[in-house]
Design a protein around this motif. Structure first.
Motif, PDB file in Angstrom:
ATOM      1  N   GLU A 271       0.806  -1.220   0.000  1.00  0.00           N
ATOM      2  CA  GLU A 271       0.000   0.000   0.000  1.00  0.00           C
ATOM      3  C   GLU A 271       0.839   1.269   0.000  1.00  0.00           C
ATOM      4  O   GLU A 271       0.417   2.297  -0.537  1.00  0.00           O
TER       5      GLU A 271
ATOM      6  N   TYR B 193      -7.438   5.247  -2.999  1.00  0.00           N
ATOM      7  CA  TYR B 193      -6.069   4.953  -3.417  1.00  0.00           C
ATOM      8  C   TYR B 193      -5.540   6.000  -4.391  1.00  0.00           C
ATOM      9  O   TYR B 193      -6.293   6.586  -5.174  1.00  0.00           O
TER      10      TYR B 193
ATOM     11  N   PHE C  74      -3.249   5.064   0.486  1.00  0.00           N
ATOM     12  CA  PHE C  74      -4.698   5.220   0.642  1.00  0.00           C
ATOM     13  C   PHE C  74      -4.999   6.498   1.414  1.00  0.00           C
ATOM     14  O   PHE C  74      -4.463   6.723   2.496  1.00  0.00           O
TER      15      PHE C  74
END
Length: 642
Positions: free
Chosen positions: A564, A575, A569
């Protein structure tokens, strides 16, 4: 002929005493570039100018590729390129062998600067450049130019002992009305500032009153400069030309926006006690008359003259461009030279582009004050190189026909990397690792910079075609999320952060995927200074961002399967789909280039590497994906722990 200029406006608030973090004196291209950085970082800053309005006609006009890249990074290149003239060819003209009273074309040269950037050299009046910057400032609403502000006195005692957070500089100014008369000043103001930038030109008030010493060459070169709509049968009027006549001197021509051309006409050179030249005695008719003699047998008449002037230039350079890292000078305040290379506005903008982000990061408390040492070391060396090359080019221009004028392509080659701006390589410092090529950096044979040699060293073999200290060249890659081809510079805009490029290699190889997961895991750990400066929920406040370019087939990689931290995010926005890219040759072929980014940069497509770039797009460090502790240590010496 009148062409519509971008709009601009300015006001000045009615204050007696005020405080600002950054005060910029001078609202030409150099000052406006610093102001653009201040705007992007949201600084408490002001920019003042003693003129009633921006430049509208004349002045500087040449734009070299690196300058256009900088304008593009601020989002203002498109309107400038729309109006400007593109320069892709240069012609050399010399006296005919059969009749030296006539000139003839001796060479037609493809402009080599086109090979160094995605942008070709261009030409447009300075007013468009200023107008585009002014529109940027107006749109962003952080600061605007305050005009008719006259600097009167300055005090800056004990700068060396004062802390960087203190208002150590006091500037007294007067606001005059539009008549400009000294007896019509309507009010005065005392401005207290933490930092001051003098971008006020070759006759800089800041340089003079802050005690910057000047090295000055006594020899002066005099040029007549005309911007005209030509009526002519000269065949190369829409390309750049260098013209040497046998008896009447030399001319440089440059195509301009619309039907305009600019001519730099050699007038005289003085330097001895008996030499006299009074530019006030020169008229437009004198300049065009001399130009007509040089152009023979071709005819040259002026259908319309938009602007003309006489330039009298000494070669001069300030001994330093910084006073205790609190007062800085930039652009023509540092260096003055002839117009023969078309470099003045370009190097000025590049000076300020180097300085602006450093000041902003220190003022915002993101970077350590020692970062400001690197402006002096990096840009003063560039100024010295500029003066050396200009001396050589101006001598070529005034000496008349010679072997170099007949073999101009070979002569120009030594100037092209520097002129383009893309060939500038900054030396080792706290923000630039050492490199195997350091003995060739801007002619600096490895002598230690004042800011100190770097404790880090780039691994050249990991990216054979990337030079540490040089701006990272752009190349097309493909967005992982939407398959759109994008230039690397499109996501290296002048928004403030450092960029960590992870060239992740072939992610279809299990071992390579594990290497990527390892480096991503490290940067996800708050113990890493990189992690602390990423700020996924406050991206406008981030001092660092991570960009990933892999070499696997794009369709075989799922974005959301990657760690990630590589596609952060945001609590409200979801995102970030603009941080991961594929280096696919098929996309380059659609863009007319069969070489992918890995091949262009000399990076092994399976193994990959890490390339760290500064906010001004210059490369700081090339290392392996396992060198995470070195990356943290590198940023620890530059950034303030968050």
């Amino acid at each position: 002929m009148k062409l519509e200029l971008p709009s601009s406006s300015s006001t000045a608030e009615d204050q007696h005493t005020s405080y600002t973090d950054l005060l910029i004196v001078g609202a030409g291209p150099a000052g406006l570039t610093v102001a653009a950085w201040a705007s992007r970082y949201g600084l408490k800053a002001r920019i003042i100018d003693d003129k009633e309005t921006q430049v509208h006609e004349g002045r500087a006009d040449g734009l070299h590729p690196r300058t256009i890249e900088i304008l593009d990074s601020f989002g203002i290149a498109t309107p400038i390129l729309k109006y400007g003239a593109s320069i892709r060819e240069i012609c050399s003209w010399n006296p005919s062998d059969d009749d030296d009273s006539r000139i003839e074309r001796t060479q037609r040269i493809r402009d080599m600067e086109m090979d160094l950037s995605r942008f070709a050299q261009g030409a447009i009046k300075q007013g468009y450049i200023e107008g585009a910057f002014l529109d940027l400032l107006k749109d962003e609403g952080v600061l605007q130019v305050e005009r008719n502000v006259v600097t009167e006195s300055i005090s800056h005692d004990d700068l060396q002992e004062r802390k960087h957070g203190e208002y150590a500089i006091t500037l007294n100014v007067a606001y005059r009305n539009k008549s400009g008369s000294s007896d019509t000043d309507v009010r005065r103001e005392r401005i207290h500032a933490k930092y001051l930038v003098g971008a006020d030109g070759a006759h800089s008030w800041v340089r003079k009153h802050c005690g910057f010493e000047l090295n000055k060459n006594r020899t002066q070169k005099h040029f007549g400069v005309i911007d005209i709509v030509p009526r002519t049968n000269f065949p190369d009027v829409r390309v750049s030309c260098v013209i040497h006549s046998a008896r009447h001197g030399s001319i440089m021509t440059l195509p301009r926006e619309g039907r305009l051309i600019r001519c730099y006409v050699q007038l005289a050179e003085t330097g001895g006690e008996e030499d006299t030249f009074d530019d006030k005695e020169v008229s437009f008719e004198d300049i065009i008359s001399k130009a007509q003699k040089i152009f023979s047998p071709y005819k040259l008449e002026s259908g319309e003259c938009e602007w003309w002037s006489v330039y009298t230039v000494d070669h001069q350079i300030a001994k330093t461009n910084s006073l205790h890292n609190r007062i800085f000078i930039t652009g023509d305040a540092v260096h003055a030279h002839t117009p023969t290379m078309g470099a003045g506005m370009n190097v000025s903008i590049q000076d300020s582009y180097n300085l602006g982000w450093k000041l902003a990061m220190v003022i915002k408390g993101l970077a350590k004050p020692e970062l400001l040492d690197t402006y002096r070391d990096e840009r003063h060396k560039v100024a010295e190189t500029l003066l050396d090359l200009d001396q050589e080019m101006s001598q070529f221009f005034v000496q008349g026909p010679c072997d170099n004028s007949k073999n101009y392509d070979e002569f120009r080659k030594k100037f092209t990397p520097f002129l383009s701006g893309t060939g500038v390589i900054y030396g080792p410092s706290m923000i630039r690792a050492e490199d195997d090529n350091d003995e060739q950096v801007n002619g600096d044979s490895g002598s230690p910079a004042k800011s100190g040699r770097s404790k880090f060293r780039s691994t050249k073999s990991l990216a054979r075609n990337i030079l540490t200290g040089q701006r990272l060249n752009s190349h097309i890659v493909v967005n992982q999320a939407d398959a759109s081809p994008r230039h690397i510079h499109d996501f290296m805009k002048s928004t403030g952060p450092w960029r960590i490029f992870i060239f992740a290699g072939d992610l279809t190889i299990a071992g390579q995927r594990k290497r990527l997961e390892a480096i991503a895991g490290h940067f996800s750990d708050p113990k890493s200074i990189v992690c602390r400066h990423l700020k996924p929920n406050e991206p406008e406040e981030a001092a660092v961002e991570i960009l990933t370019i892999h070499s696997a087939p794009r369709v075989e990689i799922e974005l959301l399967d990657l760690p990630e931290v590589l596609h952060p995010f945001h609590e409200k926005l979801g995102y970030d789909y603009w941080k991961v890219f594929a280096s696919e040759a098929s996309a380059k072929e659609r863009e007319g280039d069969s070489e992918d980014a890995y091949s262009r940069f000399g990076i092994d497509s399976q193994h990959g590497c890490v390339v760290i770039c500064r906010p001004d797009q210059h490369v700081s460090l090339v290392c392996d994906m396992e060198d995470v502790d070195m990356i943290d240590e590198f940023f620890e010496q530059v950034l303030v722990s968050s």
